[in-house]
Motif scaffolding. Structure first.
Motif, PDB file in Angstrom:
ATOM      1  N   GLU A  82       0.887  -1.141   0.055  1.00  0.00           N
ATOM      2  CA  GLU A  82      -0.107  -0.020   0.032  1.00  0.00           C
ATOM      3  C   GLU A  82       0.839   1.223  -0.015  1.00  0.00           C
ATOM      4  O   GLU A  82       1.948   1.224   0.634  1.00  0.00           O
ATOM      5  CB  GLU A  82      -0.932   0.326   1.224  1.00  0.00           C
ATOM      6  CG  GLU A  82      -1.916  -0.812   1.282  1.00  0.00           C
ATOM      7  CD  GLU A  82      -2.777  -0.613   2.482  1.00  0.00           C
ATOM      8  OE1 GLU A  82      -2.311  -0.109   3.434  1.00  0.00           O
ATOM      9  OE2 GLU A  82      -4.173  -1.019   2.273  1.00  0.00           O
ATOM     10  N   LEU A  88       0.457   3.973   1.678  1.00  0.00           N
ATOM     11  CA  LEU A  88       0.573   4.322   2.811  1.00  0.00           C
ATOM     12  C   LEU A  88       1.913   3.702   3.716  1.00  0.00           C
ATOM     13  O   LEU A  88       2.712   4.561   4.551  1.00  0.00           O
ATOM     14  CB  LEU A  88      -0.643   4.085   3.728  1.00  0.00           C
ATOM     15  CG  LEU A  88      -0.894   4.811   4.968  1.00  0.00           C
ATOM     16  CD1 LEU A  88      -0.748   6.400   4.954  1.00  0.00           C
ATOM     17  CD2 LEU A  88      -2.024   4.524   5.951  1.00  0.00           C
ATOM     18  N   MET A  89       2.290   2.591   3.182  1.00  0.00           N
ATOM     19  CA  MET A  89       3.464   1.987   3.882  1.00  0.00           C
ATOM     20  C   MET A  89       4.550   2.673   3.293  1.00  0.00           C
ATOM     21  O   MET A  89       5.724   2.929   3.829  1.00  0.00           O
ATOM     22  CB  MET A  89       3.534   0.560   3.520  1.00  0.00           C
ATOM     23  CG  MET A  89       2.338  -0.356   4.027  1.00  0.00           C
ATOM     24  SD  MET A  89       2.354  -0.199   5.867  1.00  0.00           S
ATOM     25  CE  MET A  89       0.995  -0.558   6.190  1.00  0.00           C
ATOM     26  N   LEU A 132       4.820   5.912   2.351  1.00  0.00           N
ATOM     27  CA  LEU A 132       4.990   7.118   3.131  1.00  0.00           C
ATOM     28  C   LEU A 132       5.480   6.751   4.425  1.00  0.00           C
ATOM     29  O   LEU A 132       6.497   7.846   4.915  1.00  0.00           O
ATOM     30  CB  LEU A 132       3.450   7.617   3.184  1.00  0.00           C
ATOM     31  CG  LEU A 132       3.386   8.939   3.822  1.00  0.00           C
ATOM     32  CD1 LEU A 132       3.623   9.947   2.928  1.00  0.00           C
ATOM     33  CD2 LEU A 132       2.186   9.006   4.923  1.00  0.00           C
ATOM     34  N   PHE A 156      -6.640  10.009   5.605  1.00  0.00           N
ATOM     35  CA  PHE A 156      -5.205  10.301   5.801  1.00  0.00           C
ATOM     36  C   PHE A 156      -5.225  11.558   6.756  1.00  0.00           C
ATOM     37  O   PHE A 156      -4.659  12.358   6.357  1.00  0.00           O
ATOM     38  CB  PHE A 156      -4.417  10.521   4.577  1.00  0.00           C
ATOM     39  CG  PHE A 156      -4.082   9.181   3.794  1.00  0.00           C
ATOM     40  CD1 PHE A 156      -4.812   8.066   4.231  1.00  0.00           C
ATOM     41  CD2 PHE A 156      -3.464   9.162   2.799  1.00  0.00           C
ATOM     42  CE1 PHE A 156      -4.530   6.860   3.773  1.00  0.00           C
ATOM     43  CE2 PHE A 156      -3.013   7.909   2.101  1.00  0.00           C
ATOM     44  CZ  PHE A 156      -3.694   6.486   2.569  1.00  0.00           C
ATOM     45  N   LEU A 160      -3.876  11.271  -0.564  1.00  0.00           N
ATOM     46  CA  LEU A 160      -2.524  11.987  -0.370  1.00  0.00           C
ATOM     47  C   LEU A 160      -2.760  13.487  -0.249  1.00  0.00           C
ATOM     48  O   LEU A 160      -2.167  13.950   0.630  1.00  0.00           O
ATOM     49  CB  LEU A 160      -1.390  11.587  -1.111  1.00  0.00           C
ATOM     50  CG  LEU A 160      -0.839  10.382  -0.787  1.00  0.00           C
ATOM     51  CD1 LEU A 160       0.144   9.780  -1.926  1.00  0.00           C
ATOM     52  CD2 LEU A 160      -0.306  10.113   0.479  1.00  0.00           C
ATOM     53  N   ILE A 188       6.460  -2.093   9.561  1.00  0.00           N
ATOM     54  CA  ILE A 188       6.057  -1.822   8.213  1.00  0.00           C
ATOM     55  C   ILE A 188       6.595  -3.217   7.522  1.00  0.00           C
ATOM     56  O   ILE A 188       5.666  -3.671   6.889  1.00  0.00           O
ATOM     57  CB  ILE A 188       6.817  -0.718   7.157  1.00  0.00           C
ATOM     58  CG1 ILE A 188       6.160   0.702   7.781  1.00  0.00           C
ATOM     59  CG2 ILE A 188       6.629  -0.842   5.795  1.00  0.00           C
ATOM     60  CD1 ILE A 188       7.211   2.016   7.497  1.00  0.00           C
ATOM     61  N   LYS A 239      -3.677  -5.848  -0.542  1.00  0.00           N
ATOM     62  CA  LYS A 239      -3.332  -4.716  -1.443  1.00  0.00           C
ATOM     63  C   LYS A 239      -4.847  -4.058  -1.962  1.00  0.00           C
ATOM     64  O   LYS A 239      -5.497  -4.995  -2.559  1.00  0.00           O
ATOM     65  CB  LYS A 239      -2.321  -4.981  -2.566  1.00  0.00           C
ATOM     66  CG  LYS A 239      -1.919  -3.666  -3.292  1.00  0.00           C
ATOM     67  CD  LYS A 239      -0.865  -4.299  -4.249  1.00  0.00           C
ATOM     68  CE  LYS A 239      -0.135  -2.900  -4.979  1.00  0.00           C
ATOM     69  NZ  LYS A 239      -1.077  -2.350  -5.669  1.00  0.00           N
ATOM     70  N   GLU A 240      -4.969  -2.981  -1.855  1.00  0.00           N
ATOM     71  CA  GLU A 240      -6.250  -2.452  -2.228  1.00  0.00           C
ATOM     72  C   GLU A 240      -6.171  -2.473  -3.747  1.00  0.00           C
ATOM     73  O   GLU A 240      -5.300  -2.095  -4.485  1.00  0.00           O
ATOM     74  CB  GLU A 240      -6.556  -1.068  -1.718  1.00  0.00           C
ATOM     75  CG  GLU A 240      -6.534  -0.945  -0.473  1.00  0.00           C
ATOM     76  CD  GLU A 240      -7.224   0.246   0.230  1.00  0.00           C
ATOM     77  OE1 GLU A 240      -8.074   0.952  -0.557  1.00  0.00           O
ATOM     78  OE2 GLU A 240      -6.719   0.726   1.135  1.00  0.00           O
TER      79      GLU A 240
END
Lengths: 298, 324
Positions: A102, A104-105, A107, B62, B116, B295, B320-321
């Motif tokens: 993803e 986000l990861m 980032l 976010f 984002l 992560i 994973k989207e």
């Protein structure tokens, strides 16, 4: 104004030039961020840290050579390369394994990088204030609009457009530049025709970070080099790429000009809260065009 | 559907929760004062992380600068307690409402954007709030902040602050849970999982997101008031964006697709910071390394990992989207 002085044409003119030279630094840094954002689609939070490392490395290199003109020019060449090397190592060792994950990861990884680099700078260089002298040919000031204007800022006014043109030539005329742009638009297609996307990403990331380092090296004679200089620039770079259009290099230029000029004129009108003006400009721009002034590449 | 603990308060979990609460009520009479203080900080941070997770985990937004609203809540309460002679409870009530108001203002700009763009704009606007608190010496005390805030005697002691924090945490988590289980919460999670489809069936996506932001920033303001009670001071670091990203890590560490994960994340993080911080001045370096390890090895967080490991639900958490 309360202080009793009137805003003259000369003051406006010199603030305009100050803002313009500030915009050049902002452009160099934010074009790097924009490049990474365009190709990898990740805002590199560590970008400011790399800028800071660029400035500190410039300090070390220039003092290694006695702090004179030679030292300055060598610093200008090698400090960005040091930054590029750091980012290359980080990218190849860890970052590249996240490309399938993803966004986000990605980032959050750059955030982790920022935290780590920030403390490493503290370990290597300590918390003291450092400074570099500009080479002799750029010391002093020349009178423009009746007020003295630092020669070094004139130098910056020349470097900014030069970097813009080089970058433009690079991404439009060279093969690797064209591939990067293609990857920004459609990464899967680029992969499908047999190009190693991972290396394209590495290239874009390292080039973007190199620009951060170059910005740091260029700014070093005009500011005191210290911990915490990463935070201001990263905010500014975020805003600039957001108002310019994510990933658009010319957008970064437009954004930098808006930001630099509102900031320097803001100092004239309301010194304590000059920072409010660029933010206000950003709010206005984003209300008017939520996706930035120029077209975002994605 | 990626939320694991749909039934956080089911019969099976009721026993452990009550046991934990009994322990927390008794604990202050046994442990030294320093640990009581640390626990109070954990309560406050846990509340903050829970409020952040409302928008991040449940809402899929976010929200990168949640700390700004927390700071606004804390500053509002602190300013009202020190600069006005209004009754104290008014300051405590004004904090959350002010935070929610700023949340509404910033949120209005942010929800126009997605992903984002949303996050970057929020970081930037939140930093403006920070810059104001940092530079407005005559009003906010600048980088010194405000110290020696007068507090009611009932909650001014460490123990008082502890119980005050515990009660607020229980109240707020219950309310957050009720929202999470309400039709609104369900809609919010649906928007997170598939905004296009929600839009197509007539849900006002932006409005739901904005309401979620306002509610979450309200609770962030409550956490800010709690900060004033626990520390007796405020300073601009509360609003600094790095702290906000740290909060983000807490949610990640605990597991943001779980309901209670952020509480665990906050507890782990505060404990680490307290006890690692004794040995080294390079706490952020360690934080960075923790984040990288997370992560790579534990993307669904500690709580999420435990839930998955012990078979509450076997579904893979972080797929994973699909590209929209």
């Amino acid at each position: 104004m309360e202080s009793g002085y009137t805003i003259t044409f000369a003051a406006l003119g010199s603030q305009f030039l100050v803002g313009l030279s500030r915009a050049m630094i902002l452009f160099i840094v934010s074009s790097g961020m924009s490049l990474v954002l365009g190709v990898l689609r990740v805002p590199n939070v560590a970008h400011g840290s790399l800028y800071m490392i660029g400035a500190f490395a410039a300090f070390s290199i220039s003092s290694l050579f006695g702090g004179g003109s030679t030292g300055f020019w060598l610093a200008l060449v090698f400090a960005p390369l040091v930054v590029a090397l750091i980012s290359f190592v980080a990218e190849r060792s860890l970052f590249r394994h996240l490309y399938e994950r993803e966004h986000l990861m990605l980032l959050l990884f750059t955030f982790a990088l920022m935290l780590i680099l920030g403390d490493l700078v503290k370990m290597f260089w300590g918390a003291d204030y450092r400074s570099i002298m500009a080479p002799e040919m750029f010391q002093g000031a020349v009178p423009i609009f009746g007020s003295p204007f630092p020669k070094y800022n004139l130098f910056l006014l020349g470097v900014g457009p030069l970097v813009a043109v080089l970058l433009w030539l690079f991404i439009t005329k060279t093969k690797i530049g064209k591939i990067s742009r293609a990857a920004a638009v459609d990464m899967e297609m680029v992969g499908a025709i047999g190009i190693n996307v991972s290396w394209v990403f590495a290239f874009a990331f390292v080039l973007g970070c190199l620009l951060a380092g170059l910005g740091g090296a260029l700014v070093s004679p005009t500011v005191s080099i210290t911990l915490g200089m990463d935070h201001d620039i990263i905010m500014e770079a975020f805003l600039i790429v957001a108002i310019g259009g994510l990933g658009n290099m010319w957008g970064a230029l437009v954004g930098s000009l808006i930001f630099g000029l509102t900031q320097s004129f803001g100092v004239l009108f309301w010194p304590q809260f000059a920072i409010v003006f660029p933010y206000a400009a950003v709010v206005i721009v984003l209300t008017w065009r939520p996706k930035g002034i120029l077209k975002s590449v994605w | 559907m990626r939320v694991l603990s749909k039934d956080f308060f089911n019969l099976r979990s009721l026993g452990p929760i009550i046991a934990l609460l009994v322990v927390l009520v008794i604990l202050p009479s046994i442990i030294p004062r320093f640990y009581i203080y640390i626990l109070a900080v954990i309560f406050m941070t846990a509340l903050l992380a829970m409020s952040l997770n409302m928008v991040v985990g449940h809402g899929g937004l976010f929200q990168f600068h949640h700390g700004a609203f927390y700071g606004v809540g804390a500053y509002t309460a602190a300013l009202m307690l020190t600069k006005t002679s209004l009754p104290m409870w008014l300051g405590f009530v004004a904090g959350p409402f002010m935070a929610a108001f700023v949340g509404l203002l910033i949120g209005m700009f942010c929800v126009r954007l997605t992903k984002l763009y949303f996050g970057m704009l929020q970081i930037s606007l939140g930093s403006l709030v920070w810059a104001i608190a940092f530079r407005w010496y005559s009003f906010t005390g600048g980088d010194d902040g405000i110290h020696g805030i007068p507090l009611p005697s009932l909650i001014s002691s460490t123990k008082g602050a502890y119980y005050f924090g515990l009660i607020l945490l229980i109240l707020c988590v219950t309310v957050i849970y009720l929202i999470f289980k309400s039709p609104f919460g369900a809609t919010l999670q649906a928007i997170r999982d598939n905004p296009e489809r929600c839009e197509a069936i007539g849900i006002n996506v932006r409005r739901h997101q904005l309401i979620a932001i306002v509610i979450a920033t309200f609770f962030a303001g409550v956490a800010g008031v709690l900060f004033v009670v626990v520390e007796g001071s405020v300073f601009p670091d509360l609003l600094f964006w790095v702290f906000s990203l740290e909060l983000f890590i807490m949610c990640l560490l605990g597991g943001w697709f779980t309901f209670a994960g952020p509480i665990l994340g906050a507890a782990i993080m505060i404990s680490l910071r307290t006890f690692v911080g004794i040995y080294t001045e390079y706490w952020t370096l360690i934080l960075g390394i923790i984040l990288i390890l997370l992560i790579f090895f534990l993307p669904e967080g500690v709580w999420g990992y435990l839930l998955e490991k012990f078979g509450f639900q076997r579904k893979k958490l972080l797929e994973k989207e699909p590209d929209p």
